[in-house]
Design an enzyme around this catalytic site. Structure first.
Site: not given
Ligand code: MIC
Ligand code: SF4
Length: 654
Positions: A64-65, A119, A380, A538, A540
């Site tokens: 999805d990302h 995630d 965010r 995140s 990550r």
């Molecule tokens: C995000 O919203 O920052 C992400 C991208 O979904 C991350 C995961 C990632 O960095 O792949 C998260 O929220 O954990």
């Molecule tokens: Fe995707 Fe993270 Fe954004 Fe949710 S917050 S839509 S999981 S990138």
């Protein structure tokens, strides 16, 4: 004394430990899911454990990302994930099927279960009465390999809801923004929020999911709602009535703290740049010109969110100064909206309707112009996360966003003259699971296909007794994992390639960082200095793995965010806490720090003396590693730790 909801679910899943705040508990996990940006590493790590099949009842691999497919890298990752899922026994959610959290809510989340996801917004499932926790990829991989999930028992805090939400333009997003306004991005650290009180009845499952989703921004371990008639109604509507069980806290349950929210008093709210807790009333920003509006993300992309947006847009035209981008949350939601003519209403208004994916939320396209104002229904708004460093990103509800898109400015949506229709929750959602592939048969001959950008997982050597390292960067409070390891279209394609992605560590803050880290390696390595809540945001693990690859030995901070602290430990980086805040002030970039006798100290009081040999003084720091974490750090990380455990298990068996 009775039990709260969290205690009930934890008790039913307890494999070891005691439900006492602050002590380690081991939990048996029912479901594990990954998304592609963290999933390639998780599945590579699972593969490195040498197992044939996942050992949890349900595993799902979502894409999805990372879906721009600018070149071969993303599609190669997708094929790797698809073939790995088939081989190791996971469902595979194809690109286009939607955002993991929304799809998981629709297709798998079930009350009373425990789920882990790679995630930070995994707590979305809390809206379903499920304990859903965000973890790093390696933690997910070891649980898929059959281990319990270990966690330090958080405080259980009740959020007692009273009043009613049913007023135009006041939504679940405003509820969580209100909570962020009062508790801040640190307010949930070491806590689980359990919702209760008469106001709960007023919220349906997808509204609850918006609230638990963005509980991640509070720093909470997770958030959860009871499972009641509303839950039953939703599960019936998505064709899964057999998954329903009633689940509520006992009348006399106790909580560490209680927060009271009166839903009737909430008004439309908005988070200002550059933090989700910088919340004010929308009305106080009236007149602010808006250049871009983005609607979607795992927080606000349900059928309800999208249908309400379509209703606002219907018959109106997007302001000539605004770009409006919309990402529905799942293919099912998208298809349902399309069949009902609601996508047509969006298109007719001038909205750019994108695919069911994270999209602009993670800087995969849809960046605002320089210095522009973007209002998003996302979770965010950290500086630079949109892809444009000097943009001003605000967060608001989907319906407020839709009104701003029409008006071209921030305006109290209740005063915009656009009547908002009442939403009636559908008794039947459209169901089309054709993009959710079944796991392959156990024992079948499936080849896992890896493109050239997919590199092996790097592993650190064991811990040394003496640490001598240079302070490479000194930072303040609330450093995000987006600061440490940026995302966006230039970086995400390297998520499966640690040597390549390590060039981007701290690149938005100091683009000399990775070069200096490599230079410092021959002199003992580097140290990063942080303030409070280091590593928020995140999950990550690249924000730990890439610094480890660059020779970072320790991070010294005033406090750490939960998932990032675990990720540091999992990759053998010592998380050390300043005993005195004033020592954070004194230490400077370029200082050389030395810690001796680590082996002895780590097994005793975990109070370390740090010599600043550049400035000629010493100070103290401490760690709070439990027995398992100490062993992980000693071995150089969770992967070598797990390998060694399975070798000794096998030796014991023979
Ligand atoms: C995000 O919203 O920052 C992400 C991208 O979904 C991350 C995961 C990632 O960095 O792949 C998260 O929220 O954990
Ligand atoms: Fe995707 Fe993270 Fe954004 Fe949710 S917050 S839509 S999981 S990138």
């Amino acid at each position: 004394m009775g039990n709260n909801l969290v205690e009930k679910i934890f008790r039913a899943h307890l494999s070891y430990g005691e439900l006492k705040t602050g002590s380690p508990v081991g939990l048996k996990v029912d479901q594990v899911y990954t998304q592609d940006a963290t999933g390639t590493m998780a599945w590579l790590q699972f593969e490195a454990m040498g197992l044939d099949r996942v050992k949890v009842p349900l595993a799902v691999s979502y894409v999805d990302h990372n879906m721009l497919q600018q070149d071969y890298m993303n599609p190669d990752d997708h094929l790797f994930l698809q073939t790995a899922a088939a081989k190791y026994g996971a469902f595979f959610s194809r690109p286009g099927n939607g955002i993991c959290h929304q799809v998981h809510l629709e297709q798998f989340a079930a009350p009373g279960r425990i789920a882990l996801g790679t995630d930070s917004h995994t707590p979305t499932g809390g809206g379903m009465g499920m304990i859903s926790i965000g973890v790093g990829g390696l933690d997910a991989a070891t649980v898929m390999g059959g281990s319990s999930f270990e966690l330090t028992m958080p405080k259980i805090v009740k959020i007692h809801l009273t009043g009613r939400l049913r007023r135009p333009y006041v939504t679940a997003m405003d509820v969580i923004l209100e909570i962020l306004r009062s508790l801040t991005v640190k307010g949930g650290v070491s806590r689980i929020f359990e919702y209760g009180g008469p106001g709960v009845r007023d919220l349906n499952v997808t509204e609850r999911a918006t609230i638990t989703n963005m509980g991640a921004e509070l720093g909470a371990t997770t958030s959860i709602f009871p499972s009641d008639e509303r839950t039953k109604f939703y599960l019936e509507a998505v064709g899964r009535s057999s998954d329903w069980v009633e689940l509520t806290a006992d009348e006399d349950a106790s909580y560490a703290e209680t927060v009271r929210i009166n839903l009737s008093k909430i008004e439309p709210l908005i988070a200002q740049p550059h933090s989700p807790d910088n919340v004010v009333a929308v009305s106080s920003l009236a007149g602010t010109k808006v250049n871009q509006v983005c609607i979607g993300s795992c927080t606000n992309s349900s059928y309800q969110a999208m249908k309400s947006v379509a209703a606002v847009l219907k018959g109106n035209t997007v302001n000539e100064g605004v770009n409006l981008l919309i990402n529905p949350g799942s293919k099912q939601v998208y298809e349902m909206l399309a069949r009902e003519g609601l996508i047509s209403d969006m298109i007719a208004s001038g909205a750019r309707v994108l695919e069911a994916s994270c999209g602009p939320c993670i800087g995969m396209g849809g960046a605002p112009g320089s210095g522009q104002v973007s209002v998003r229904s996302f979770n965010r708004n950290f500086k630079g996360r949109s892809g444009t460093k000097d943009a001003f990103v605000y967060l608001a509800s989907p319906v407020s966003c839709a009104v701003f898109a029409i008006k071209g400015e921030i305006i109290d949506p209740r005063e915009a003259g656009i009547v908002m229709k009442k939403f009636r929750e559908p008794a039947n959602y459209l169901i089309n699971r054709n993009f959710m592939l079944q796991p392959g048969q156990a024992g079948s001959d499936i080849r896992v296909i890896k493109g050239p950008n997919i590199k092996d997982v790097p592993v650190k050597g064991p811990l040394s007794d003496r640490l001598k390292a240079e302070v490479l960067l000194k930072l303040g409070d609330n450093v995000t994992t987006d600061d440490i390891m940026p995302a966006g279209s230039a970086v995400l394609p390297f998520r499966s390639n640690i040597p390549a992605i390590s060039n981007f560590v701290f690149s938005n803050i100091d683009n000399t960082f990775s070069r200096r880290a490599i230079e410092a390696e021959s002199r003992g390595g580097g140290i990063i200095i942080g303030g409070e809540n280091y590593g928020q945001g995140s999950s990550r693990e690249h924000a730990a793995m890439a610094p480890m690859f660059l020779g970072i030995q320790a991070v010294m901070a005033k406090s750490f965010a939960r998932i990032h602290r675990s990720n540091l430990i999992n990759f053998g980086i010592l998380p050390l806490q300043f005993d005195k805040a004033s020592d954070h002030e004194k230490v400077e970039k370029g200082d050389c720090l030395v810690i001796s006798d680590i082996f002895k100290i780590i097994d005793a009081a975990q109070a370390y003396t740090v010599e600043n040999t550049t400035k000629g003084y010493s100070f103290t720091v401490s760690s709070t590693l439990n027995a398992r974490e100490r062993e992980i750090i000693r071995k150089g990380g969770l992967l070598p730790f797990t390998r060694e455990c399975s070798v000794s298990r096998e030796a014991g068996e023979n």
